[in-house]
Design an enzyme around this catalytic site. Structure first.
Site, PDB file in Angstrom:
ATOM      1  N   ASP A   1      -3.242  -0.905  11.375  1.00  0.00           N
ATOM      2  CA  ASP A   1      -3.272  -2.366  11.283  1.00  0.00           C
ATOM      3  C   ASP A   1      -4.467  -2.928  12.042  1.00  0.00           C
ATOM      4  O   ASP A   1      -5.163  -3.827  11.570  1.00  0.00           O
ATOM      5  CB  ASP A   1      -1.981  -2.963  11.848  1.00  0.00           C
ATOM      6  CG  ASP A   1      -0.811  -2.837  10.901  1.00  0.00           C
ATOM      7  OD1 ASP A   1      -1.017  -2.433   9.743  1.00  0.00           O
ATOM      8  OD2 ASP A   1       0.327  -3.136  11.325  1.00  0.00           O
TER       9      ASP A   1
ATOM     10  N   ASP B   1       1.061   3.229  12.194  1.00  0.00           N
ATOM     11  CA  ASP B   1       1.078   1.922  11.544  1.00  0.00           C
ATOM     12  C   ASP B   1       0.317   0.893  12.376  1.00  0.00           C
ATOM     13  O   ASP B   1      -0.519   0.139  11.854  1.00  0.00           O
ATOM     14  CB  ASP B   1       2.525   1.475  11.326  1.00  0.00           C
ATOM     15  CG  ASP B   1       2.607   0.181  10.541  1.00  0.00           C
ATOM     16  OD1 ASP B   1       2.114   0.130   9.403  1.00  0.00           O
ATOM     17  OD2 ASP B   1       3.160  -0.803  11.073  1.00  0.00           O
TER      18      ASP B   1
ATOM     19  N   ASP C   1       1.651  -3.009   4.351  1.00  0.00           N
ATOM     20  CA  ASP C   1       2.209  -3.122   5.690  1.00  0.00           C
ATOM     21  C   ASP C   1       3.701  -3.419   5.616  1.00  0.00           C
ATOM     22  O   ASP C   1       4.484  -2.939   6.443  1.00  0.00           O
ATOM     23  CB  ASP C   1       1.488  -4.223   6.467  1.00  0.00           C
ATOM     24  CG  ASP C   1       1.847  -4.223   7.942  1.00  0.00           C
ATOM     25  OD1 ASP C   1       1.785  -3.138   8.556  1.00  0.00           O
ATOM     26  OD2 ASP C   1       2.212  -5.284   8.468  1.00  0.00           O
TER      27      ASP C   1
ATOM     28  N   THR D   1       0.768   4.022   4.525  1.00  0.00           N
ATOM     29  CA  THR D   1       0.034   3.352   5.609  1.00  0.00           C
ATOM     30  C   THR D   1      -1.454   3.663   5.544  1.00  0.00           C
ATOM     31  O   THR D   1      -2.301   2.764   5.588  1.00  0.00           O
ATOM     32  CB  THR D   1       0.590   3.785   6.978  1.00  0.00           C
ATOM     33  OG1 THR D   1       1.963   3.401   7.080  1.00  0.00           O
ATOM     34  CG2 THR D   1      -0.196   3.131   8.109  1.00  0.00           C
TER      35      THR D   1
END
Length: 206
Positions: free
Chosen positions: A93, A89, A68, A35
């Site tokens: 993002d 995560d 992802d 990640t």
């Protein structure tokens, strides 16, 4: 039709991701490490894009953004990533999305804002953040907003296609992709709000 395209795209991605995920887990790489590494890669690619190197910026961002799917697959194979993994995560993002669309807006501004591309990039950025927020907030309230024609993977693929068109010398390519993305992102916000509203069914009083 949109659902068919989404399912096909995700199946293609999964076909390439699953073997890589198994390999990384075998050599001891964690989903959280993937990640963070993917986000760093997106930041680097965004920097290239902001400087006008659209081809390499797009290639780097797209390749790293696919992590992802990779880290999620690795987490499922391990039996779950835990609450922190999910938080990490989501946070990475949002950082990556901000870098991508910020870089695109900066590049288009230096090019004289062709076809209003800067505005489209900013709409796409804000709407994309709201798309993610509505789903997360709905889940925290026990509502269902797990729908949408333009989820994160689709949004990155669309802006990536626009970047490649721009790299090929088509000045309208990137702004056009961004306007399409802006419209789809706003529609996705609407889809998720409607889905959440429909799931908000109160139990009848006894």
């Amino acid at each position: 039709m949109a659902k068919i395209v989404q399912t096909t795209a995700r199946a293609v991605v999964a076909y390439g991701v699953n073997p890589v995920a198994r390999f990384l887990l075998r050599i001891g790489v964690t989903p959280n490490a993937v990640t963070v590494a993917g986000t760093v890669g997106v930041l680097i690619g965004s920097y290239f894009g902001a400087l006008g190197h659209l081809f390499w910026g797009t290639v780097i961002v797209t390749a790293c953004a696919l992590t992802d799917a990779l880290d999620g697959t690795m987490a499922r194979m391990r039996g779950g990533s835990g609450k922190f993994g999910a938080l990490l995560d989501s946070s990475m993002d949002r950082l990556a999305d901000g870098a991508v669309f910020g870089a695109v807006a900066f590049y288009l501004a230096t090019e004289g804002n062709p076809y209003g591309g800067v505005v489209a990039a900013l709409i796409s950025l804000v709407a994309g953040q709201v798309v993610s927020y509505v789903k997360a907030r709905a889940q925290s309230l026990g509502l269902n907003a797990d729908v949408g024609i333009a989820e994160r993977l689709e949004r990155l693929l669309i802006v990536g296609a626009g970047g490649l068109l721009g790299a090929a010398g088509l000045k309208w390519g990137l702004p056009a992709a961004l306007w399409v993305l802006a419209a789809l992102s706003l529609f996705t916000v609407f889809q998720r709000l409607v889905s959440a509203a429909r799931s908000d069914v109160k139990e009848p009083a006894a």
